[in-house]
Design an enzyme around this catalytic site. Structure first.
Site, mmCIF file in Angstrom:
data_model
loop_
_atom_site.group_PDB
_atom_site.id
_atom_site.type_symbol
_atom_site.label_atom_id
_atom_site.label_comp_id
_atom_site.label_asym_id
_atom_site.label_seq_id
_atom_site.Cartn_x
_atom_site.Cartn_y
_atom_site.Cartn_z
ATOM 1 N N GLU A 1 9.527 0.469 -0.395
ATOM 2 C CA GLU A 1 8.852 -0.341 -1.275
ATOM 3 C C GLU A 1 9.024 -0.066 -2.756
ATOM 4 O OE1 GLU A 1 7.423 1.944 0.775
ATOM 5 O OE2 GLU A 1 5.831 2.885 -0.299
ATOM 6 N N GLU B 1 6.525 -4.320 3.069
ATOM 7 C CA GLU B 1 6.943 -3.597 1.698
ATOM 8 C C GLU B 1 6.502 -4.259 0.596
ATOM 9 O OE1 GLU B 1 8.342 -0.613 2.269
ATOM 10 O OE2 GLU B 1 9.032 -1.041 4.472
HETATM 11 N N1 B3K Z 1 7.368 4.168 2.416
HETATM 12 C C1 B3K Z 1 8.552 3.986 3.252
HETATM 13 C C2 B3K Z 1 9.028 5.252 4.083
HETATM 14 C C3 B3K Z 1 9.658 6.335 3.428
HETATM 15 C C4 B3K Z 1 9.984 7.386 4.177
HETATM 16 C C5 B3K Z 1 10.631 8.630 3.499
HETATM 17 N N2 B3K Z 1 11.274 9.403 4.509
HETATM 18 C C6 B3K Z 1 8.926 2.949 4.005
HETATM 19 C C7 B3K Z 1 7.402 2.311 4.315
HETATM 20 O O1 B3K Z 1 6.618 2.750 5.078
HETATM 21 O O2 B3K Z 1 7.142 1.221 3.852
HETATM 22 ZN ZN ZN Z 2 4.968 1.614 4.471
#
Ligand code: B3K
Ligand code: ZN
Length: 875
Positions: free
Chosen positions: A269, A303
């Site tokens: 995101e 996202e």
């Molecule tokens: N925030 C990211 C995930 C990141 C993972 C890092 N190892 C995707 C999500 O949950 O939207």
């Molecule tokens: Zn997420």
């Protein structure tokens, strides 16, 4: 021997000693190396303890430091200390400008963290701690800064240069060009992104509720430009939904999504510049199944929703990960439920939770929604943080009701906009608007393990009183902490003898009982006859439920429950109980016989034309081998496989005419669309075909092959492919696999499906086939999607072969983990999951699995990721 990685504890949290007010970055991308110059405007944090502290910057071991300067003065090597991932400078002024130049090598970055190459294109992944692979920085989420980023590269090969925010300047000189981007919203470094490549995009204008114009752009390699419309539609729907349901608008002039092939997870995101795994963006009827269409829709929305729940309001530290992930999963689930079928979405989410999250919560990596410690944060992007975290938010929604919950989320966003906060801040906002005391509810964030609710009841005809008695059983978990009773919303309805809902409190037919004590009783007055309870409606809490339903009562609930989720669940419970009985028979060598009750119940559902076909398909889908495994004390993969296949074949034999009738009646009549009703019809049609194929009859093979050849979409083609490929008709299986590969050789994502179909073929000899496929041109160990399609699918979805008594499957997996540990630690660590479950198998398999874990442990230098999971599993 290298030092053992150390754990980090939530209780040790300290506010940052310094703040970064502004970050200016310049990237010079070149073939052999990339130079990164950063200029940070910094000052002492007024909220930090007053004694001046050393400045601590994070920097990965691979960073080559070229220059470090404070207020224009170069530092000598003796002015700072570099140890592990920390660079410290003992003394700095109260406010200063720090300049830093580093050299990095995206070309050789196989970990896919920081700046790396996907195909020929540069991209980044910085969450959680990837930014420290780019430059030295205070790489922690509570340090938020505005960013100005200039990207410079060869113009012909990298015509598109992107970063967060809005483009404010550009230029070119001698074959190279550059673009400067400015992001006005302060953000932590984990939300930084950069993309450079030969990309094309589609664009759509969007006007926010308050009338602001936003340009939506989705970028991909030119060959995939025709597969972006569904993602764009999903984005527009998600933006509108967030305005309607949460009152949240988008805040920049541009919103960009870029599709890349090499990516460790689904998507990221980054502010204004999401980077997506191609598998979560690209969609076309010819190459994408209905399930994948829905995944694209869900991930695009997820996202996007992070722009508020994650970016505008972010996490103070990584222990708070569920603050953004649990809440955002809840948001995306509600979005999908609103635009598709609510009940079907709930069934799918609960299936995932009960199969995989419950297993995680019962294993050596069990942790609370807000973990108390970690060695490698990448290991905590888990089903517990995401899915159980979403259930915790859902329970708040249930306890407060939709209006107060919305007031609570408004207050949370308003109070904390631009801040890095904790899960407790979220709960506080809910308390403030509702006036409720959620002290006990907070235990959901700090206690690991899945509670069990043991329910009994009694009925007294003389007083017309019906009572439910509920006991909470709280499991032991590896942290060995004492468990206290939780605050649990238990949604309940009571069915009368005709199957109608009884009117309870003030005319409601579903009531939410609030459990707060270990043992509690609830009385219902004026109940005319002994009811059948419908418990945990809509799966109102992430718990295991025990109530001694008779098979007749389950059939009754399947037929009559007004709660769609519980109707489905009654069928699942019935099937589970029957299959568990057959598993015992199989082990004892007794002849197997199917209870007619299941046949009759399934026949009734199959004939019910008033039911949504998607629901019919869900109700008639037998619980998976993985779910039966999760429910087993000691998993017997062969008994599970045999019992389930027996039930499938017996149901098919008994229901063949009805299955055939519905299969024919559901033949597609119009062009493909991923619409809810078409998806429903295809899912039921494919389910009918799968039962028919269980009969192993040539006539049904002909039918499956006709579907494969004649259809116009991937949903039908892939279903037919896997049924034929997994059947005993070996010549036809080989032929259809060959045909499929020829057709889709150039469609990477479809080829990945082709790998996955073969990986989960339960026929004997699977391991040799997998090993051969690893040599195939279609496989690439460096591409996580391919590793997941072939290796993870084999280990997770092909239990009879992976758990072969020889232990060959375990040794194969350990070899892959040892290889991947060097290439890509995050992927390696995820591959470990099946081995972490060794305690659930018989002694011989336990020994074989442990031996492989020890072999990995002793295989050389382990990444923190693999070290943590292996050592916790063996502990
Ligand atoms: N925030 C990211 C995930 C990141 C993972 C890092 N190892 C995707 C999500 O949950 O939207
Ligand atoms: Zn997420």
């Amino acid at each position: 021997m290298a030092e053992q990685p150390q754990a980090i504890y939530l209780k040790d949290y300290q506010v940052p000693a310094y703040l970064v007010d502004a970050t200016t970055l310049r990237f010079e991308l070149a073939d052999d190396q990339t130079r990164v110059r950063s200029t940070l405007t910094m000052r002492r944090n007024p909220d930090a303890p007053s004694a001046p502290a050393p400045l601590e910057l994070h920097g990965h071991e691979s960073l080559e430091l070229c220059r470090l300067a404070i207020d224009g003065q170069d530092l000598a090597a003796t002015d700072y200390q570099r140890e592990g991932e920390l660079l410290s400078i003992a003394e700095v002024p109260a406010s200063f400008v720090l300049e830093c130049t580093t050299r990095i090598h995206p070309q050789t970055n196989t970990a896919l963290e920081g700046l790396y190459l996907s195909g020929g294109m540069y991209c980044t992944q910085c969450e959680a701690e990837g930014f420290r692979r780019i430059t030295f920085y205070m790489d922690r989420p509570d340090v938020m800064s505005v960013f100005t980023t200039t990207v410079e590269a060869d113009k012909a090969r990298f015509p598109v240069l992107l970063s967060n925010g809005n483009p404010v300047d550009s230029g070119e000189q001698g074959g190279r060009h550059w673009v400067t981007w400015e992001d006005p919203f302060p953000k932590p470094a984990y939300l930084f992104a950069l993309v450079a490549g030969d990309l094309q995009h589609i664009e759509r204008p969007y006007k926010t509720a308050s009338g602001r114009e936003v340009a939506l752009r989705i970028f991909a390699e030119p060959k995939d430009l025709d597969k972006l419309d569904h993602a764009m539609d999903s984005l527009v729907n998600a933006m509108r939904w967030d305005e309607d349901v949460y009152g949240r608008e988008y805040d920049l002039d541009i919103y960009m999504i870029v599709a890349v092939d090499f990516f460790n997870m689904g998507a990221m995101e980054n502010k204004g510049l999401n980077i997506f795994n191609t598998s979560c963006v690209l969609a076309s009827p010819q190459t994408t199944t209905d399930a994948a269409y829905q995944r694209v829709e869900g991930v695009v929305a997820h996202e996007y929703f992070h722009n508020w729940s994650g970016n505008r309001v972010t996490c103070r530290d990584w222990f708070q990960l569920s603050l953004k992930e649990g809440f955002t999963v809840f948001r995306d689930a509600e979005f999908s439920a609103d635009i598709n079928s609510r009940t079907v979405k709930r069934i799918e989410d609960v299936t995932l939770l009960r199969t995989a999250q419950f297993a995680e919560d019962a294993g050596p990596m069990a942790h609370p929604v807000r973990p108390a410690s970690y060695i490698e944060i990448s290991n905590f992007y888990t089903l517990t943080v995401y899915e159980k975290g979403a259930e915790v938010v859902r329970m708040l929604h249930t306890l407060l009701g939709p209006e107060l919950f919305r007031q609570g989320s408004d207050l949370y966003f308003e109070r904390h906009d631009g801040q890095a906060v904790t899960t407790d801040d979220f709960v506080c906002a809910m308390e403030a608007v509702s006036g409720r005391d959620l002290t006990q509810f907070r235990r959901w964030y700090s206690q690991a393990g899945t509670p069990t609710l043991r329910v009994t009841d009694d009925y007294d005809a003389a007083t017309q009183r019906y009572r439910l008695h509920v006991e909470q059983l709280l499991p032991q978990t590896p942290d060995k902490l004492e468990k206290l009773p939780l605050h649990i919303p238990l949604s309940v309805g009571l069915l009368d003898e005709r199957g109608a809902d009884t009117e309870l409190d003030g005319g409601a037919t579903t009531v939410v009982l609030e459990l707060t004590e270990q043992r509690q009783s609830f009385a219902f007055e004026g109940i005319k006859a002994r009811p059948v309870p419908s418990l945990l409606r809509g799966f109102s809490a992430p718990v295991r439920l025990q109530y001694a339903y008779s098979r007749d009562a389950l059939v009754f609930l399947m037929r009559h429950d007004s709660d769609g989720f519980n109707r489905w669940d009654a069928g699942q419970q019935l099937a589970v109980e029957i299959m568990q009985g057959l598993m015992a028979d199989y082990r004892q060598g007794r002849a197997l016989q199917l209870d007619q009750a299941l046949v009759d119940a399934y026949a009734a559902v199959l004939d019910d034309e008033t039911l949504d076909p998607a629901m019919v398909a869900k109700v008639l889908s037998l619980p998976s081998e993985a779910y039966l495994s999760e429910l087993s004390e000691c998993i017997d993969v062969d008994a599970i496989h045999a019992a389930r296949n027996f039930v499938r074949a017996e149901l098919a034999r008994a229901l063949e005419p009805a299955l055939l009738r519905r299969y024919e009646a559901l033949a597609p009549r119009c062009d493909y669309a991923p619409s809810a009703d078409q998806v429903a019809q295809r899912s039921l049609r494919n389910l009918c075909l799968s039962y028919l194929m269980a009969l192993e009859a040539p006539a049904h093979l002909v039918r499956a092959r006709a579907q494969y050849d004649g259809c116009d979409n991937m949903t039908e083609r892939q279903a037919a492919l896997s049924l034929i490929a997994h059947s005993g008709f070996e010549v036809d299986a080989a032929a259809v696999l060959e045909d499929f590969y020829q057709r889709y050789e150039n469609e990477t994502l479809v080829v990945n499906q082709w790998l996955a179909v073969q990986a989960c073929d339960p026929k004997p000899g699977a391991l040799a086939r997998i090993q051969a496929l690893m040599e195939h041109a279609a496989f690439d160990l460096r591409n996580p999607n391919k590793v997941r399609s072939l290796i993870s699918t084999f280990c997770a979805m092909n239990a009879v072969n992976f758990h072969d008594a020889s232990g060959a499957g375990y040794a194969f997996l350990a070899d892959r983990i040892i290889e991947m540990n060097r290439l890509n630690p995050q992927v390696a660590s995820r591959l470990l999951t099946p081995l972490t479950r060794w305690r659930k198998y018989d002694e011989a398999r336990q020994a074989l699995m442990q031996a492989q874990l020890r072999r990995i442990q002793g295989s050389g230098e382990l990444s923190r990721d693999v070290y943590e999971v292996v050592s916790k599993s063996l502990n």
